[in-house]
Scaffold this active site. Structure first.
Site, short mmCIF file in Angstrom:
data_model
loop_
_atom_site.label_atom_id
_atom_site.label_comp_id
_atom_site.label_asym_id
_atom_site.label_seq_id
_atom_site.Cartn_x
_atom_site.Cartn_y
_atom_site.Cartn_z
N SER A 149 -35.80 -21.17 27.48
CA SER A 149 -36.06 -21.75 26.16
C SER A 149 -35.35 -20.93 25.07
O SER A 149 -34.60 -21.47 24.24
CB SER A 149 -37.58 -21.75 25.93
OG SER A 149 -37.89 -21.96 24.60
N ARG B 236 -44.66 -27.91 27.03
CA ARG B 236 -45.26 -26.64 27.51
C ARG B 236 -46.43 -26.24 26.63
O ARG B 236 -47.46 -25.77 27.11
CB ARG B 236 -44.21 -25.53 27.51
CG ARG B 236 -43.22 -25.66 28.67
CD ARG B 236 -42.04 -24.75 28.47
NE ARG B 236 -42.43 -23.36 28.41
CZ ARG B 236 -41.82 -22.43 27.66
NH1 ARG B 236 -40.79 -22.74 26.90
NH2 ARG B 236 -42.24 -21.19 27.68
N HIS C 188 -33.73 -12.40 18.20
CA HIS C 188 -34.78 -13.36 18.53
C HIS C 188 -36.05 -12.61 18.92
O HIS C 188 -36.02 -11.70 19.74
CB HIS C 188 -34.37 -14.27 19.68
CG HIS C 188 -35.32 -15.41 19.85
ND1 HIS C 188 -35.21 -16.58 19.14
CD2 HIS C 188 -36.43 -15.54 20.61
CE1 HIS C 188 -36.20 -17.39 19.46
NE2 HIS C 188 -36.95 -16.79 20.34
N1 URA Z 1 -40.00 -18.58 21.89
C1 URA Z 1 -39.23 -19.61 22.35
O1 URA Z 1 -38.29 -20.04 21.70
N2 URA Z 1 -39.54 -20.12 23.55
C2 URA Z 1 -40.56 -19.68 24.31
O2 URA Z 1 -40.76 -20.20 25.39
C3 URA Z 1 -41.36 -18.62 23.82
C4 URA Z 1 -41.06 -18.06 22.60
#
Ligand code: URA
Length: 439
Positions: free
Chosen positions: A189, A174, A88
């Site tokens: 998140s 957000r 990620h």
């Molecule tokens: N990527 C995400 O999935 N969430 C975030 O808050 C920032 C980057």
């Protein structure tokens, strides 16, 4: 569970920086998904949580509750042909790494159940890039997502009403309330989505620099540490590389243009920084998955799979399985193409000293390649292909890049971009691509 949830007390606790009890955080997430809290209360809480950040324990409980707000995919022992591992990125400009990387790692024998996101703010998203392939559907239902992971060792999915729905709600709010850039909410998140996908391990690519959400190296390192600490609490294995995002990654920025560049990398070519980061992350993933004992051996295995065409073959199979047109691999002109191209030229001789990734990301949004509001549709064809990177020498009039634009007049964008590229008299020292590593 939401019965009796007192949103005003919950808000007062955050406002006054009093630690949330675990049951309150779980009730909050339940209310978010099933009703029991108003949107204006959620946004007030988000701002309070931005100003008074959650501590580690609160972050863990919030992450766990968000992960469980929908289906949590599980793979039974022996159900998959290989160990699960995912990657990620915390978000950047020109960051198409998931495209070559996921196929490469799957071609090396790992299983990658990848939940990706859409572009956010000035940053691009893997889902938008994949959707620029005609027919490609990244919104696989859970059963199909599991079946494809089993069959091909890789499936692309999205955060949906089924998977981590609490993140869907919080993330959209957000984005429009200036509360993205806070470590506990970013951690919750990212991890809630990732760990709902059934992966046992994740390599994080934590971006740092002007095009990242965390611009300062110290903040990016703090984010990497928290991602790892909370992953550990959730019984998952994790490694993080902190990588440069001061200038855009690679040469192409824009959804379809980045797919073209990803195919070049899968063919064994592509820009050196994209190939290098793909291999560095692939090596970490193969070690984390237990398929190789050390990073050097893992890197050689990944290099062979990339240069020998196995990763490209995996890409073809996955594109076809998810409804996309696999002919784009041999004929990228089948991808959407912008009607206009505008060359950007050097106004003076010298060295490229800066390409401001944030300004470039904003320029792509202005061209229609990103979203201002969640409901906006993106134009997959628009973007920029740079001909020069930081450190390159240029003569006056040299081509710096080509803007690919839709029917709208791109001259304002071209002007903004010209301001994003700085040319100076002295060559700047190259910043290393991988700035740090945490495990
Ligand atoms: N990527 C995400 O999935 N969430 C975030 O808050 C920032 C980057």
């Amino acid at each position: 569970m939401a019965v009796g949830f007192d949103a005003r007390r919950f808000l007062r606790d955050r406002r006054d920086n009093r630690r949330h009890a675990p049951e309150d955080l779980r009730a909050f997430v339940h209310a978010l998904v099933h009703g029991g809290i108003e949107t204006y209360q959620v946004t007030a809480w988000l701002m309070a949580a931005y100003l008074n950040p959650l501590d580690d324990e609160e972050t863990f409980v919030l992450t766990d509750a968000m992960m469980r707000s929908g289906t949590v995919i599980e793979f039974a022992p022996g159900e998959l042909p290989g160990p699960t591992v995912d990657k990620h990125s915390t978000g950047g400009v020109g960051d198409k790494i998931s495209l070559p990387l996921a196929h490469l790692v799957a071609a090396c024998g790992a299983c990658v159940p990848m939940i990706s996101g859409r572009g956010l703010g000035h940053t691009g998203g893997t889902l938008d890039k994949l959707e620029s392939i005609p027919g490609f559907d990244p919104r696989l239902p859970v059963a199909a997502f599991k079946a494809q992971t089993k069959r091909l060792g890789l499936a692309f999915g999205a955060q949906t009403k089924e998977l981590a729905p609490a993140d869907g709600t919080l993330y959209a709010l957000r984005d429009v309330t200036a509360t993205v850039e806070t470590i506990p909410l970013i951690v919750a998140s990212i991890l809630s989505k990732k760990y709902a996908s059934g992966t046992a391990a994740v390599v994080f690519d934590v971006k740092t620099g002007r095009g990242a959400f965390m611009r300062e190296l110290a903040q990016s390192k703090a984010l990497a540490e928290r991602l790892i600490a909370v992953s550990r609490r959730m019984d998952r294995q994790a490694v993080a590389l902190v990588t440069d995002m001061d200038q855009p990654l690679g040469r192409a920025v824009g959804n379809a243009l980045e797919v073209v560049e990803s195919i070049e990398v899968l063919q064994g070519g592509g820009p050196p920084d994209v190939r290098e980061l793909t291999l560095a992350l692939a090596a970490e993933m193969l070690v984390l998955a237990g398929l190789e004992r050390d990073v050097a051996a893992a890197r050689s295995r990944a290099t062979r799979a990339l240069d020998g065409g196995d990763a490209l073959g995996k890409f073809r199979a996955v594109v076809e399985a998810q409804g996309g047109d696999p002919r784009v691999v041999d004929d990228p002109t089948r991808l959407p193409r912008a009607p206009r191209t505008v060359p950007m030229k050097a106004a003076r001789p010298g060295f490229v000293t800066k390409i401001d990734a944030y300004a470039v990301g904003e320029a792509i949004v202005a061209l229609g390649g990103g979203r201002r509001r969640a409901e906006d549709t993106v134009d997959p064809a628009v973007g920029i292909v740079f001909e020069r990177k930081v450190g390159d020498r240029v003569a006056e009039g040299d081509l710096l890049g080509v803007l690919h634009s839709g029917p709208a007049d791109p001259l304002d964008v071209a002007k903004a971009l010209a301001g994003a590229i700085e040319i100076g008299d002295r060559e700047t020292a190259a910043v290393p691509l991988v700035r740090d590593r945490f495990d």
